[in-house]
Design a protein around this motif. Structure first.
Motif, PDB file in Angstrom:
ATOM      1  N   UNK A  50     -17.761  19.674  -4.648  1.00  0.00           N
ATOM      2  CA  UNK A  50     -17.722  21.048  -5.119  1.00  0.00           C
ATOM      3  C   UNK A  50     -16.651  21.197  -6.172  1.00  0.00           C
ATOM      4  N   UNK A  51     -15.750  22.101  -5.959  1.00  0.00           N
ATOM      5  CA  UNK A  51     -14.726  22.391  -6.957  1.00  0.00           C
ATOM      6  C   UNK A  51     -13.331  21.995  -6.471  1.00  0.00           C
ATOM      7  N   UNK A  52     -13.239  20.897  -5.737  1.00  0.00           N
ATOM      8  CA  UNK A  52     -11.940  20.373  -5.361  1.00  0.00           C
ATOM      9  C   UNK A  52     -11.994  18.861  -5.236  1.00  0.00           C
ATOM     10  N   UNK A  53     -10.816  18.245  -5.269  1.00  0.00           N
ATOM     11  CA  UNK A  53     -10.691  16.803  -5.162  1.00  0.00           C
ATOM     12  C   UNK A  53      -9.850  16.489  -3.936  1.00  0.00           C
ATOM     13  N   UNK A  54     -10.324  15.575  -3.111  1.00  0.00           N
ATOM     14  CA  UNK A  54      -9.562  15.120  -1.957  1.00  0.00           C
ATOM     15  C   UNK A  54      -8.565  14.080  -2.452  1.00  0.00           C
ATOM     16  N   UNK A  55      -7.296  14.243  -2.113  1.00  0.00           N
ATOM     17  CA  UNK A  55      -6.249  13.332  -2.574  1.00  0.00           C
ATOM     18  C   UNK A  55      -5.831  12.386  -1.457  1.00  0.00           C
ATOM     19  N   UNK A 120      -0.296  18.085   0.901  1.00  0.00           N
ATOM     20  CA  UNK A 120      -1.024  18.415  -0.326  1.00  0.00           C
ATOM     21  C   UNK A 120      -2.186  17.432  -0.442  1.00  0.00           C
ATOM     22  N   UNK A 121      -3.227  17.654   0.337  1.00  0.00           N
ATOM     23  CA  UNK A 121      -4.321  16.693   0.427  1.00  0.00           C
ATOM     24  C   UNK A 121      -5.542  17.079  -0.402  1.00  0.00           C
ATOM     25  N   UNK A 122      -5.523  18.253  -1.011  1.00  0.00           N
ATOM     26  CA  UNK A 122      -6.646  18.704  -1.824  1.00  0.00           C
ATOM     27  C   UNK A 122      -6.117  19.345  -3.100  1.00  0.00           C
ATOM     28  N   UNK A 123      -6.871  19.145  -4.185  1.00  0.00           N
ATOM     29  CA  UNK A 123      -6.532  19.777  -5.455  1.00  0.00           C
ATOM     30  C   UNK A 123      -7.751  20.575  -5.897  1.00  0.00           C
ATOM     31  N   UNK A 124      -7.580  21.883  -5.997  1.00  0.00           N
ATOM     32  CA  UNK A 124      -8.676  22.771  -6.364  1.00  0.00           C
ATOM     33  C   UNK A 124      -8.638  23.047  -7.860  1.00  0.00           C
ATOM     34  N   UNK A 125      -9.827  23.092  -8.468  1.00  0.00           N
ATOM     35  CA  UNK A 125      -9.902  23.379  -9.899  1.00  0.00           C
ATOM     36  C   UNK A 125     -11.161  24.191 -10.172  1.00  0.00           C
ATOM     37  N   UNK A 126     -11.221  24.719 -11.397  1.00  0.00           N
ATOM     38  CA  UNK A 126     -12.339  25.572 -11.787  1.00  0.00           C
ATOM     39  C   UNK A 126     -13.644  24.785 -11.796  1.00  0.00           C
ATOM     40  N   UNK A 133     -10.536  15.896 -14.337  1.00  0.00           N
ATOM     41  CA  UNK A 133      -9.637  15.413 -13.292  1.00  0.00           C
ATOM     42  C   UNK A 133     -10.024  14.052 -12.715  1.00  0.00           C
ATOM     43  N   UNK A 134     -11.156  13.507 -13.139  1.00  0.00           N
ATOM     44  CA  UNK A 134     -11.566  12.190 -12.656  1.00  0.00           C
ATOM     45  C   UNK A 134     -10.588  11.094 -13.077  1.00  0.00           C
ATOM     46  N   UNK A 135      -9.819  11.330 -14.124  1.00  0.00           N
ATOM     47  CA  UNK A 135      -8.869  10.344 -14.642  1.00  0.00           C
ATOM     48  C   UNK A 135      -7.517  10.387 -13.924  1.00  0.00           C
ATOM     49  N   UNK A 136      -7.385  11.218 -12.914  1.00  0.00           N
ATOM     50  CA  UNK A 136      -6.106  11.385 -12.215  1.00  0.00           C
ATOM     51  C   UNK A 136      -5.651  10.088 -11.555  1.00  0.00           C
ATOM     52  N   UNK A 137      -4.407   9.709 -11.813  1.00  0.00           N
ATOM     53  CA  UNK A 137      -3.800   8.516 -11.200  1.00  0.00           C
ATOM     54  C   UNK A 137      -2.557   8.866 -10.390  1.00  0.00           C
ATOM     55  N   UNK A 138      -2.002  10.065 -10.644  1.00  0.00           N
ATOM     56  CA  UNK A 138      -0.790  10.500  -9.947  1.00  0.00           C
ATOM     57  C   UNK A 138      -0.924  11.955  -9.537  1.00  0.00           C
ATOM     58  N   UNK A 139      -0.355  12.277  -8.397  1.00  0.00           N
ATOM     59  CA  UNK A 139      -0.183  13.653  -7.982  1.00  0.00           C
ATOM     60  C   UNK A 139       1.269  14.021  -8.227  1.00  0.00           C
ATOM     61  N   UNK A 140       1.506  15.185  -8.831  1.00  0.00           N
ATOM     62  CA  UNK A 140       2.878  15.633  -9.089  1.00  0.00           C
ATOM     63  C   UNK A 140       3.276  16.656  -8.033  1.00  0.00           C
ATOM     64  N   UNK A 141       4.339  16.344  -7.307  1.00  0.00           N
ATOM     65  CA  UNK A 141       4.850  17.242  -6.281  1.00  0.00           C
ATOM     66  C   UNK A 141       6.259  17.667  -6.631  1.00  0.00           C
ATOM     67  N   UNK A 142       6.644  18.833  -6.177  1.00  0.00           N
ATOM     68  CA  UNK A 142       8.038  19.278  -6.196  1.00  0.00           C
ATOM     69  C   UNK A 142       8.516  19.151  -4.763  1.00  0.00           C
ATOM     70  N   UNK A 155      -1.717  13.981 -12.807  1.00  0.00           N
ATOM     71  CA  UNK A 155      -1.351  13.296 -14.050  1.00  0.00           C
ATOM     72  C   UNK A 155      -2.255  12.078 -14.251  1.00  0.00           C
ATOM     73  N   UNK A 156      -2.437  11.684 -15.508  1.00  0.00           N
ATOM     74  CA  UNK A 156      -3.262  10.517 -15.816  1.00  0.00           C
ATOM     75  C   UNK A 156      -2.446   9.242 -15.743  1.00  0.00           C
ATOM     76  N   UNK A 157      -3.041   8.099 -16.138  1.00  0.00           N
ATOM     77  CA  UNK A 157      -2.360   6.796 -16.058  1.00  0.00           C
ATOM     78  C   UNK A 157      -1.110   6.754 -16.919  1.00  0.00           C
ATOM     79  N   UNK A 158      -1.061   7.527 -17.991  1.00  0.00           N
ATOM     80  CA  UNK A 158       0.128   7.596 -18.850  1.00  0.00           C
ATOM     81  C   UNK A 158       1.127   8.637 -18.379  1.00  0.00           C
ATOM     82  N   UNK A 159       0.909   9.174 -17.194  1.00  0.00           N
ATOM     83  CA  UNK A 159       1.756  10.177 -16.556  1.00  0.00           C
ATOM     84  C   UNK A 159       1.798  11.503 -17.325  1.00  0.00           C
ATOM     85  N   UNK A 160       0.726  11.776 -18.062  1.00  0.00           N
ATOM     86  CA  UNK A 160       0.601  13.044 -18.795  1.00  0.00           C
ATOM     87  C   UNK A 160      -0.159  14.053 -17.941  1.00  0.00           C
ATOM     88  N   UNK A 161       0.263  15.314 -17.951  1.00  0.00           N
ATOM     89  CA  UNK A 161      -0.440  16.343 -17.145  1.00  0.00           C
ATOM     90  C   UNK A 161      -1.902  16.488 -17.550  1.00  0.00           C
TER      91      UNK A 161
END
Length: 162
Positions: A50-55, A120-126, A133-142, A155-161
């Motif tokens: 659907x409109x979220x990614x399981x991390x 933070x096991x899910x990332x929701x997006x439009x 978001x298929x290119x995601x290689x990192x999750x950014x947490x505070x 973030x992608x493989x180059x650590x870009x948002x």
């Protein structure tokens, strides 16, 4: 009249608890340390639902493997070491009274169904933005000093948002 006071008192309590939780998360966002966590490989056919990614984080898997007996605590804190790029690597499970080395920080976890969960096991997006978001290689947490965390983005493989 008494019934109305009980109802309004209960509603007020719920609102106060919700406001407290929001303020606490906002404090983590404003003052927490930014940490990138490598995303562990997941079957791409089940990654998008659907409109979220399981991390699934690599440190979650490493922490689970470090507890060979499987009888470890059901919740606690992981100790992570940040590399020069801000990527957190699993070091050990936190033990009370053990000081942190320079560059280490704590991250809270809970074990659910033999999986180490970081909260933070899910990332929701439009809807319709899955390809982005298929290119995601990192999750950014505070992460706050006590180990509580909030997912900020991916973030992608180059650590870009993304």
């Amino acid at each position: 009249m008494m019934r109305a006071r009980v109802i309004f008192g209960g509603l007020l309590l719920v609102v106060v608890v919700l406001v407290f939780q929001v303020v606490r998360k906002e404090q983590v966002l404003a003052h927490g340390t930014s940490v990138l966590l490598e995303l562990a490989p997941v079957d791409p056919r089940s990654l998008m639902q659907g409109d979220y990614m399981v991390l699934d984080y690599a440190v979650s898997r490493e922490a689970r493997l470090a507890d060979d007996s499987g009888s470890g605590p059901k919740e606690g804190r992981l100790v992570l070491q940040l590399d020069e790029n801000g990527v957190g690597r699993f070091v050990r499970h936190d033990a009370p009274g053990t000081p942190l080395a320079p560059g280490e920080l704590l991250l809270r976890y809970k074990v659910r169904g033999h999986r180490v969960r970081l909260g933070a096991e899910s990332f929701f997006f439009q809807e319709g933005h899955a390809e982005r978001y298929e290119q995601a290689k990192y999750g950014e947490l505070r992460v706050a000093g006590d180990g509580s965390s909030v997912l900020v983005g991916l973030r992608d493989a180059g650590r870009q948002p993304l």
